[in-house]
Design a protein around this motif. Sequence first.
Motif, PDB file in Angstrom:
ATOM      1  N   LEU A   1       0.527  -1.222  -0.343  1.00  0.00           N
ATOM      2  CA  LEU A   1      -0.277  -0.182  -0.161  1.00  0.00           C
ATOM      3  C   LEU A   1       1.262   1.267   0.231  1.00  0.00           C
ATOM      4  O   LEU A   1       2.240   1.297   0.672  1.00  0.00           O
ATOM      5  CB  LEU A   1      -1.306  -0.155   1.051  1.00  0.00           C
ATOM      6  N   SER A   2       0.281   2.222  -0.922  1.00  0.00           N
ATOM      7  CA  SER A   2       0.838   3.967  -0.658  1.00  0.00           C
ATOM      8  C   SER A   2       0.057   4.243  -0.115  1.00  0.00           C
ATOM      9  O   SER A   2      -1.019   4.475   0.237  1.00  0.00           O
ATOM     10  CB  SER A   2       0.872   4.683  -1.887  1.00  0.00           C
ATOM     11  N   PRO A   3       0.407   5.950   1.074  1.00  0.00           N
ATOM     12  CA  PRO A   3      -0.073   6.739   1.825  1.00  0.00           C
ATOM     13  C   PRO A   3      -1.614   7.206   1.486  1.00  0.00           C
ATOM     14  O   PRO A   3      -2.393   6.735   1.313  1.00  0.00           O
ATOM     15  CB  PRO A   3       0.795   7.723   2.265  1.00  0.00           C
ATOM     16  N   GLY A   4      -1.249   7.152  -0.304  1.00  0.00           N
ATOM     17  CA  GLY A   4      -3.016   8.007  -0.882  1.00  0.00           C
ATOM     18  C   GLY A   4      -3.940   6.907  -1.192  1.00  0.00           C
ATOM     19  O   GLY A   4      -4.987   7.403  -1.539  1.00  0.00           O
ATOM     20  N   ASP A   5      -3.404   5.911  -1.062  1.00  0.00           N
ATOM     21  CA  ASP A   5      -4.399   4.500  -1.893  1.00  0.00           C
ATOM     22  C   ASP A   5      -5.547   4.011  -1.038  1.00  0.00           C
ATOM     23  O   ASP A   5      -5.946   4.633   0.239  1.00  0.00           O
ATOM     24  CB  ASP A   5      -3.766   2.799  -1.409  1.00  0.00           C
ATOM     25  N   THR A   6      -6.658   4.811  -1.786  1.00  0.00           N
ATOM     26  CA  THR A   6      -8.330   4.613  -1.188  1.00  0.00           C
ATOM     27  C   THR A   6      -9.080   3.375  -1.979  1.00  0.00           C
ATOM     28  O   THR A   6      -9.232   2.866  -1.008  1.00  0.00           O
ATOM     29  CB  THR A   6      -8.660   5.402  -1.383  1.00  0.00           C
ATOM     30  N   ASP A   7      -8.678   2.886  -2.829  1.00  0.00           N
ATOM     31  CA  ASP A   7      -9.096   1.950  -3.180  1.00  0.00           C
ATOM     32  C   ASP A   7      -8.395   0.465  -3.702  1.00  0.00           C
ATOM     33  O   ASP A   7      -9.119   0.074  -4.441  1.00  0.00           O
ATOM     34  CB  ASP A   7      -9.861   2.074  -4.715  1.00  0.00           C
ATOM     35  N   GLN A   8      -7.550   0.247  -2.386  1.00  0.00           N
ATOM     36  CA  GLN A   8      -6.557  -1.366  -3.387  1.00  0.00           C
ATOM     37  C   GLN A   8      -6.678  -1.231  -1.557  1.00  0.00           C
ATOM     38  O   GLN A   8      -6.763  -0.846  -0.578  1.00  0.00           O
ATOM     39  CB  GLN A   8      -5.837  -0.037  -3.003  1.00  0.00           C
ATOM     40  N   ILE A   9      -6.413  -2.312  -1.829  1.00  0.00           N
ATOM     41  CA  ILE A   9      -6.357  -3.545  -0.604  1.00  0.00           C
ATOM     42  C   ILE A   9      -5.305  -4.538  -0.667  1.00  0.00           C
ATOM     43  O   ILE A   9      -4.647  -4.374  -2.347  1.00  0.00           O
ATOM     44  CB  ILE A   9      -7.801  -3.587  -0.176  1.00  0.00           C
ATOM     45  N   VAL A  10      -4.423  -4.816  -0.031  1.00  0.00           N
ATOM     46  CA  VAL A  10      -3.561  -5.345  -0.008  1.00  0.00           C
ATOM     47  C   VAL A  10      -4.029  -7.102   1.114  1.00  0.00           C
ATOM     48  O   VAL A  10      -4.529  -6.738   1.952  1.00  0.00           O
ATOM     49  CB  VAL A  10      -2.411  -5.635   0.811  1.00  0.00           C
ATOM     50  N   ILE A  11      -3.850  -7.814   0.388  1.00  0.00           N
ATOM     51  CA  ILE A  11      -4.676  -9.535   1.055  1.00  0.00           C
ATOM     52  C   ILE A  11      -3.438 -10.420   1.744  1.00  0.00           C
ATOM     53  O   ILE A  11      -2.537 -10.188   0.320  1.00  0.00           O
ATOM     54  CB  ILE A  11      -6.069 -10.019   0.723  1.00  0.00           C
TER      55      ILE A  11
ATOM     56  N   GLY B   1      -9.166 -17.949  -4.763  1.00  0.00           N
ATOM     57  CA  GLY B   1      -7.570 -17.747  -5.624  1.00  0.00           C
ATOM     58  C   GLY B   1      -7.986 -16.186  -5.972  1.00  0.00           C
ATOM     59  O   GLY B   1      -7.035 -16.709  -7.334  1.00  0.00           O
ATOM     60  N   VAL B   2      -8.134 -14.765  -5.805  1.00  0.00           N
ATOM     61  CA  VAL B   2      -8.375 -14.283  -6.456  1.00  0.00           C
ATOM     62  C   VAL B   2      -6.780 -13.367  -6.481  1.00  0.00           C
ATOM     63  O   VAL B   2      -5.651 -14.308  -5.942  1.00  0.00           O
ATOM     64  CB  VAL B   2      -9.013 -12.598  -5.347  1.00  0.00           C
ATOM     65  N   ASP B   3      -6.374 -13.000  -7.418  1.00  0.00           N
ATOM     66  CA  ASP B   3      -5.158 -12.085  -8.457  1.00  0.00           C
ATOM     67  C   ASP B   3      -4.900 -10.344  -8.193  1.00  0.00           C
ATOM     68  O   ASP B   3      -5.910  -9.955  -7.909  1.00  0.00           O
ATOM     69  CB  ASP B   3      -4.706 -13.403  -9.659  1.00  0.00           C
ATOM     70  N   VAL B   4      -3.768 -10.329  -8.254  1.00  0.00           N
ATOM     71  CA  VAL B   4      -3.617  -8.467  -8.494  1.00  0.00           C
ATOM     72  C   VAL B   4      -4.625  -8.415  -9.163  1.00  0.00           C
ATOM     73  O   VAL B   4      -4.164  -8.457 -10.401  1.00  0.00           O
ATOM     74  CB  VAL B   4      -2.517  -8.469  -8.576  1.00  0.00           C
ATOM     75  N   GLY B   5      -5.257  -7.215  -9.023  1.00  0.00           N
ATOM     76  CA  GLY B   5      -5.562  -6.399 -10.784  1.00  0.00           C
ATOM     77  C   GLY B   5      -6.864  -6.556 -10.360  1.00  0.00           C
ATOM     78  O   GLY B   5      -7.998  -5.895 -10.788  1.00  0.00           O
TER      79      GLY B   5
ATOM     80  N   GLN C   1     -15.983  -1.177  -2.528  1.00  0.00           N
ATOM     81  CA  GLN C   1     -14.906  -2.081  -3.856  1.00  0.00           C
ATOM     82  C   GLN C   1     -13.875  -1.857  -3.680  1.00  0.00           C
ATOM     83  O   GLN C   1     -13.653  -0.558  -3.866  1.00  0.00           O
ATOM     84  CB  GLN C   1     -15.675  -2.038  -5.090  1.00  0.00           C
ATOM     85  N   TYR C   2     -12.151  -2.783  -3.652  1.00  0.00           N
ATOM     86  CA  TYR C   2     -11.391  -1.901  -3.996  1.00  0.00           C
ATOM     87  C   TYR C   2     -10.577  -3.762  -4.562  1.00  0.00           C
ATOM     88  O   TYR C   2     -10.801  -4.869  -4.908  1.00  0.00           O
ATOM     89  CB  TYR C   2     -10.479  -2.806  -2.230  1.00  0.00           C
ATOM     90  N   ARG C   3      -9.556  -2.914  -5.041  1.00  0.00           N
ATOM     91  CA  ARG C   3      -8.729  -3.433  -6.110  1.00  0.00           C
ATOM     92  C   ARG C   3      -7.324  -3.938  -5.303  1.00  0.00           C
ATOM     93  O   ARG C   3      -6.946  -3.815  -4.329  1.00  0.00           O
ATOM     94  CB  ARG C   3      -8.394  -2.062  -7.324  1.00  0.00           C
ATOM     95  N   ILE C   4      -7.288  -5.548  -5.515  1.00  0.00           N
ATOM     96  CA  ILE C   4      -6.832  -5.985  -5.232  1.00  0.00           C
ATOM     97  C   ILE C   4      -4.940  -5.444  -5.503  1.00  0.00           C
ATOM     98  O   ILE C   4      -4.857  -5.599  -6.809  1.00  0.00           O
ATOM     99  CB  ILE C   4      -6.544  -7.666  -5.040  1.00  0.00           C
ATOM    100  N   LYS C   5      -4.159  -5.289  -4.541  1.00  0.00           N
ATOM    101  CA  LYS C   5      -2.904  -4.764  -4.263  1.00  0.00           C
ATOM    102  C   LYS C   5      -1.804  -5.236  -4.614  1.00  0.00           C
ATOM    103  O   LYS C   5      -0.962  -5.015  -5.668  1.00  0.00           O
ATOM    104  CB  LYS C   5      -2.943  -2.961  -4.415  1.00  0.00           C
TER     105      LYS C   5
END
Lengths: 400, 234
Positions: A139-149, A169-173, A187-191
């Motif tokens: 993650l970056s400080p400005g991320d709002t719609d991103q998620i790390v799992i 089995g989700v993947d990045v993106g 909704q979040y995009r997997i970063k």
Amino acid sequence: MLDEEKVAFFLASRLIARGNKGTLALTIMIIAMVFVNLIFLPSIISGVVVLFNQQTIDYSYGNLVIEPRSNQIYIENVDQLQQKITRIPGVVASSPRYTAGATIVHKGKSTTPLLYAINPDDEKQVLKIYTKIISGDYLSPGDTDQIVIGYQLAGNKDEKADRIPSLGGVDVGQTVDVTFSNGVTRQYRIKGIINSNSFSVDSNAYITKNELESVLGISNRARQILVRTQTTGNEEAMRTTLMTYGVQEKIWTWEEKSADFLASIVGSFDIINLIGNIVSLIIAVVVIFIVIFINTVYRRKQIGILKAIGIDRSIIIKSYIFQALFIFFCGTLAGGVLLLLVLQYLTASPLVFPGGPVAPVLDTFLVLRAIASLLAVSLIAGYVPSWLTTNEDILSAIRG
Amino acid sequence: MIKGRDLFKIYGKGTVEVRALDGVSVQIDRGEFIGVMGASGSGKSTLLHLFGLLDRPTSGSLSIDGIDVGMLDERGRTLFRLQRLGYVFQDYALVPELTAEENVYLPSMVRGMTSRECSRVCGEILTLVGLRDRRHHFPGEMSGGEQQRVAIARALVNKPSIILADEPCANLDTQNSRNILELIKRLNKELGQTIVMVSHEEWHKKYFDRIIYMSDGKILTDDHQENGHLTEPV
């Protein structure tokens, strides 16, 4: 040396030096193996504990964990508190966090992991999770719609390979829908996907602190502040220092936070280790006992004659105890050399455990305990058979 | 020196009772060389075992050198054997892992002699039995006669007042037997030790000063002799 011991030592040394070398070498080898066995498994367990401790500090808690005061849900004015903590001598960095329950859905698959909301820059100063990204980015400080799992949470296409309810089995993106405890769904995009080999880390999801604050409509709060100190091992002293500097929140050390889990792991290993040790010691007793017993039975007539010519029974018993002690000494020495070789090899090529590579850790107390156990066993195994054989009356022994 | 009175040794009980010694009374004086003879099962070895404190009588009293040995506990008996008795066994009974010298000086080590003293005394005794040159040999490297001479040297090392020999020539050929008997006889004359020897060989009789014949656990005859001829009835 007293006269009796001198004669006993004389007899023992001659019987060892001129007795059957093959039997002696084999017995010493068995004792060496027992010695290795007494130390090897506990040293591996120590290695696992060291690995687990380091993982707990690096991926879960840092050195200290600050939590809200009693009857409070959040740490208030967290920005000011963080500034204060970071200036305290001995503190390297701190990272405020929220933890929240959330439901994450992807293509009909739903799961409820622990969701952490973090300041990515602060988090990098305290934990090393960011180094364990196996796909995508942190993650970056400005991320709002991103998620790390975590890797476990991302799961596998084949459900059978999953250890927890996963996202299949989700993947990045790809995108996931996250429903928070207040009913808000975003909704979040997997970063990125994390694989730290620590199950408790790889089962979680991470978003930025700013994002969660916007969802919950709160700010300048946190559920935890993780603190990284300059040295590990002085957490108690650092807790006192923090309190001295006016931190009134609850402060836990990483050991306290992980105590139950660690205790259960170590407890299970201890049972395995105890059983292994008992079996090893029984083997040692039986081997030395049999060797001395066969020796004394074989020399039954000779023992009778020694008694007949005026050699006291205690001298004969002591001579066999000396022989047992010699076997113990050589066995321990050979076992020590063998153990050092094994440990050196395993330090160079560590065992790979689910949590990461484990190098055995040799503990002085463990070595002393193994030596003491083998010594006691040798004394018993030397004494009992020689006592039994010398207890026989002289004429019966001489007649065989 | 040795005084046994009404010595009984009974094995078993009731109808299966075996009287190995049946009321034996005997007195042996200092410096005597006594042969205890008789057929198998006559009780001669049992009597020697009592003299050697290897066994206890069922009843009766036994004193050696004026000490009532029946009153001694196990440790006292062991010490008595060490200090006052020398025992020679039929099959030599040497420790195979010890050299001739080590076998001989083992009992003197127990008495607290230093290694130097042990070595000196041992050297003297091995010279006496004619084995000084063989002192570093192991029993397995020696003939039966030589092993028995080592055993005799071991029995002598603590200068005991009594030597007890239980058929010491039983495993030896005639020539070696003769050598051993002559050695024992010489030691008896030179060192003045009392020697009680069990034998069933008639030709050994000529070496003894006194012959006790036993039969069925009793003393049948007890005769003194000189140069193979009876001197006086006992």
